[in-house]
Scaffold this motif. Structure first.
Motif, PDB file in Angstrom:
ATOM      1  N   ILE A  16      10.338  13.143  -6.706  1.00 13.74           N
ATOM      2  CA  ILE A  16      10.741  11.805  -6.266  1.00 13.74           C
ATOM      3  C   ILE A  16      10.592  11.735  -4.754  1.00 13.74           C
ATOM      4  CG2 ILE A  16      12.559  10.070  -6.252  1.00 13.74           C
ATOM      5  CD1 ILE A  16      11.461  10.785  -9.026  1.00 13.74           C
ATOM      6  N   LYS A  17       9.749  10.814  -4.270  1.00 13.96           N
ATOM      7  CA  LYS A  17       9.439  10.724  -2.843  1.00 13.96           C
ATOM      8  C   LYS A  17       9.815   9.330  -2.318  1.00 13.96           C
ATOM      9  CE  LYS A  17       7.334  14.728  -3.413  1.00 13.96           C
ATOM     10  NZ  LYS A  17       7.965  15.998  -2.979  1.00 13.96           N
ATOM     11  N   GLU A  18      11.110   9.059  -2.259  1.00 15.33           N
ATOM     12  CA  GLU A  18      11.578   7.744  -1.822  1.00 15.33           C
ATOM     13  C   GLU A  18      11.110   7.417  -0.413  1.00 15.33           C
ATOM     14  OE1 GLU A  18      15.820   5.306  -1.270  1.00 15.33           O
ATOM     15  OE2 GLU A  18      15.800   7.344  -2.111  1.00 15.33           O
ATOM     16  N   TYR A  19      10.988   8.445   0.420  1.00 16.43           N
ATOM     17  CA  TYR A  19      10.608   8.205   1.812  1.00 16.43           C
ATOM     18  C   TYR A  19       9.227   7.574   1.953  1.00 16.43           C
ATOM     19  CZ  TYR A  19       8.634  12.901   0.980  1.00 16.43           C
ATOM     20  OH  TYR A  19       7.957  13.984   0.449  1.00 16.43           O
ATOM     21  N   LEU A  20       8.399   7.663   0.918  1.00 19.36           N
ATOM     22  CA  LEU A  20       7.069   7.040   1.008  1.00 19.36           C
ATOM     23  C   LEU A  20       7.166   5.519   1.022  1.00 19.36           C
ATOM     24  CD1 LEU A  20       5.041   9.356  -1.410  1.00 19.36           C
ATOM     25  CD2 LEU A  20       5.100   9.399   1.092  1.00 19.36           C
ATOM     26  N   ASP A  21       8.230   4.966   0.462  1.00 17.32           N
ATOM     27  CA  ASP A  21       8.491   3.532   0.548  1.00 17.32           C
ATOM     28  C   ASP A  21       9.270   3.172   1.802  1.00 17.32           C
ATOM     29  OD1 ASP A  21       7.330   2.078  -1.587  1.00 17.32           O
ATOM     30  OD2 ASP A  21       8.830   2.829  -2.995  1.00 17.32           O
ATOM     31  N   VAL A  22      10.184   4.057   2.195  1.00 17.57           N
ATOM     32  CA  VAL A  22      11.153   3.736   3.243  1.00 17.57           C
ATOM     33  C   VAL A  22      10.593   3.905   4.652  1.00 17.57           C
ATOM     34  CG1 VAL A  22      13.395   4.351   4.225  1.00 17.57           C
ATOM     35  CG2 VAL A  22      13.082   4.313   1.736  1.00 17.57           C
ATOM     36  N   ALA A  23       9.858   4.969   4.897  1.00 14.20           N
ATOM     37  CA  ALA A  23       9.367   5.253   6.250  1.00 14.20           C
ATOM     38  C   ALA A  23       8.511   4.098   6.760  1.00 14.20           C
ATOM     39  CB  ALA A  23       8.558   6.545   6.255  1.00 14.20           C
TER      40      ALA A  23
ATOM     41  N   THR B 111       0.833  -1.209   0.000  1.00 11.01           N
ATOM     42  CA  THR B 111       0.000   0.000   0.000  1.00 11.01           C
ATOM     43  C   THR B 111       0.864   1.253   0.000  1.00 11.01           C
ATOM     44  OG1 THR B 111      -1.716  -1.204   1.230  1.00 11.01           O
ATOM     45  CG2 THR B 111      -1.874   1.199   1.182  1.00 11.01           C
ATOM     46  N   LYS B 112       1.948   1.230   0.754  1.00 10.87           N
ATOM     47  CA  LYS B 112       2.854   2.385   0.750  1.00 10.87           C
ATOM     48  C   LYS B 112       3.402   2.639  -0.651  1.00 10.87           C
ATOM     49  CE  LYS B 112       5.763   1.250   4.029  1.00 10.87           C
ATOM     50  NZ  LYS B 112       6.941   1.401   4.897  1.00 10.87           N
ATOM     51  N   HIS B 113       3.754   1.560  -1.361  1.00  7.70           N
ATOM     52  CA  HIS B 113       4.304   1.742  -2.708  1.00  7.70           C
ATOM     53  C   HIS B 113       3.251   2.280  -3.671  1.00  7.70           C
ATOM     54  CE1 HIS B 113       7.176   1.266  -5.910  1.00  7.70           C
ATOM     55  NE2 HIS B 113       6.315   0.557  -6.615  1.00  7.70           N
TER      56      HIS B 113
ATOM     57  N   ILE C 199       1.133   6.979  -6.900  1.00  7.07           N
ATOM     58  CA  ILE C 199       0.105   7.996  -7.127  1.00  7.07           C
ATOM     59  C   ILE C 199       0.678   9.391  -6.895  1.00  7.07           C
ATOM     60  CG2 ILE C 199      -2.059   8.950  -6.231  1.00  7.07           C
ATOM     61  CD1 ILE C 199      -2.942   6.053  -5.659  1.00  7.07           C
ATOM     62  N   VAL C 200       1.390   9.554  -5.785  1.00  5.14           N
ATOM     63  CA  VAL C 200       1.917  10.866  -5.428  1.00  5.14           C
ATOM     64  C   VAL C 200       2.956  11.325  -6.440  1.00  5.14           C
ATOM     65  CG1 VAL C 200       3.283  12.116  -3.707  1.00  5.14           C
ATOM     66  CG2 VAL C 200       1.418  10.620  -2.968  1.00  5.14           C
ATOM     67  N   GLU C 201       3.880  10.451  -6.822  1.00  2.00           N
ATOM     68  CA  GLU C 201       4.939  10.856  -7.740  1.00  2.00           C
ATOM     69  C   GLU C 201       4.399  11.198  -9.123  1.00  2.00           C
ATOM     70  OE1 GLU C 201       8.972   8.771  -5.943  1.00  2.00           O
ATOM     71  OE2 GLU C 201       8.003   7.868  -7.689  1.00  2.00           O
ATOM     72  N   GLU C 202       3.382  10.460  -9.567  1.00  2.00           N
ATOM     73  CA  GLU C 202       2.793  10.768 -10.869  1.00  2.00           C
ATOM     74  C   GLU C 202       2.189  12.167 -10.879  1.00  2.00           C
ATOM     75  OE1 GLU C 202      -0.444   8.948 -14.081  1.00  2.00           O
ATOM     76  OE2 GLU C 202      -0.371   8.145 -12.047  1.00  2.00           O
ATOM     77  N   GLU C 203       1.424  12.504  -9.825  1.00  2.00           N
ATOM     78  CA  GLU C 203       0.817  13.825  -9.747  1.00  2.00           C
ATOM     79  C   GLU C 203       1.856  14.912  -9.488  1.00  2.00           C
ATOM     80  OE1 GLU C 203      -2.196  15.025 -10.291  1.00  2.00           O
ATOM     81  OE2 GLU C 203      -2.984  13.080 -10.889  1.00  2.00           O
ATOM     82  N   GLU C 204       2.837  14.604  -8.647  1.00  2.00           N
ATOM     83  CA  GLU C 204       3.852  15.596  -8.316  1.00  2.00           C
ATOM     84  C   GLU C 204       4.702  15.978  -9.531  1.00  2.00           C
ATOM     85  OE1 GLU C 204       5.039  16.998  -4.551  1.00  2.00           O
ATOM     86  OE2 GLU C 204       3.195  17.362  -5.669  1.00  2.00           O
ATOM     87  N   GLU C 205       4.964  15.019 -10.403  1.00  3.04           N
ATOM     88  CA  GLU C 205       5.721  15.356 -11.611  1.00  3.04           C
ATOM     89  C   GLU C 205       4.940  16.349 -12.467  1.00  3.04           C
ATOM     90  OE1 GLU C 205       8.138  13.326 -15.349  1.00  3.04           O
ATOM     91  OE2 GLU C 205       6.961  12.052 -14.003  1.00  3.04           O
ATOM     92  N   VAL C 206       3.627  16.134 -12.564  1.00  2.00           N
ATOM     93  CA  VAL C 206       2.791  17.085 -13.304  1.00  2.00           C
ATOM     94  C   VAL C 206       2.796  18.441 -12.604  1.00  2.00           C
ATOM     95  CG1 VAL C 206       0.454  17.579 -14.135  1.00  2.00           C
ATOM     96  CG2 VAL C 206       1.331  15.239 -14.215  1.00  2.00           C
TER      97      VAL C 206
END
Length: 297
Positions: free
Chosen positions: A189-196, A153-155, A160-167
């Motif tokens: 790029i939000k790597e912390y969304l996977d890592v946290a 779920t985190k991934h 979702i976040v990275e797709e919108e954030e790039e736009v």
């Protein structure tokens, strides 16, 4: 006479055109010079790309739908009042506690480098309970805290976040906003969304839903939830955890569906939570002095 007979149809056509123009002009709404710019849409300088489209609603002041769907105040039970005697400290203790708390909170920073090291779930539970002590309009407590630790779920949230954030970075935000963020070295790029180890998504409830299915007005729901977010940040700092206040622009509807949240809930903030990574860095920012933020009268 021949000339008059030729000009008569032309004159008649001209008169018809003039009459039609005057008629249409009389039906057009009057626009004052002050409002002339508004008729053409909001000026470019008033464009606010940082306002999430999903959060642009009128739930603070109006309520839609059938009036029978809403509960009225007189349908609720009267609330008893009880004595309140909080602990009172000597002035010296008050001053010391204020210094200690300021020192603790002044160490709070937005941290984007978070360790995957596990955090006790009970600590997160108590932090959320603390956030839930925030005041709210008519004590409606219009908040929902969704705590996500499931890796899959985190991934999905990250995608979702990275797709919108790039736009957002490439199109919506504009050069000025992107340039203002450049010194903070942020991007989509939000790597912390996977890592946290935990993601806490805070939703505002635009209205409540009672057990009988009726809707309940949630006054000042966004302000109330924002206050609870501030208390949540303080509670995280108090236990030695870090986060970065993320407001994933225009991701709310997709994340609401992913997390199976009801339609009356709208995403206000997303917090990755954990210990700071061993090699974490933060920008060397300075905070304003007291005289810059306080006015005494």
């Amino acid at each position: 006479m021949a000339l008059l007979s030729v000009l008569t149809p032309v004159l008649a056509l001209v008169l018809c055109l003039v009459a039609g123009f005057l008629f249409l002009k009389s039906r057009a709404p009057e626009i004052s010079p002050r409002g002339a710019g508004l008729a053409k849409g909001p000026p470019k300088k008033d464009f606010r790309p940082w306002v999430d489209q999903d959060l642009q609603d009128d739930t603070e002041i109006t309520r839609g739908g059938d009036e029978d769907e809403w509960v009225e105040n007189d349908e609720e039970e009267d609330l008893a009042h009880v004595p309140y005697s909080p602990q009172r400290y000597p002035e010296e203790t008050m001053l010391q506690r204020s210094k200690d708390f300021y020192s603790l909170m002044n160490q709070r920073r937005s941290v984007r480098f978070i360790s995957p090291e596990p955090v006790p779930r009970e600590v997160i539970d108590k932090v959320i309970l603390t956030a839930g002590t925030a005041p709210s309009g008519a004590h409606t407590e219009p908040w929902t805290f969704v705590v996500v630790s499931d890796l899959d779920t985190k991934h999905k949230i990250r995608l979702i976040v990275e797709e919108e954030e790039e736009v957002n970075y490439r199109q919506r935000m504009g050069d000025k906003w992107v340039n203002d963020l450049a010194r903070l070295r942020t991007n989509w790029i939000k790597e912390y969304l996977d890592v946290a180890p935990y993601l806490i998504l805070i939703f505002k409830q635009t209205y409540g839903i009672l057990p009988n299915g009726k809707k309940k007005t949630h006054y000042y729901n966004e302000i109330s939830v924002s206050i609870s977010c501030g208390i949540l940040l303080a509670a995280l700092q108090n236990v030695g955890l870090v986060t970065v206040t993320s407001t994933p622009l225009n991701c709310g509807p997709q994340l609401r569906l992913l997390l199976k949240r009801p339609a009356n809930e709208k995403l206000l903030m997303l917090l990755p939570v954990g210990y700071p990574a061993a090699d974490a860095t933060v920008p060397d920012l300075k905070r304003k002095h007291l005289e810059e933020i306080m006015v005494t009268i």
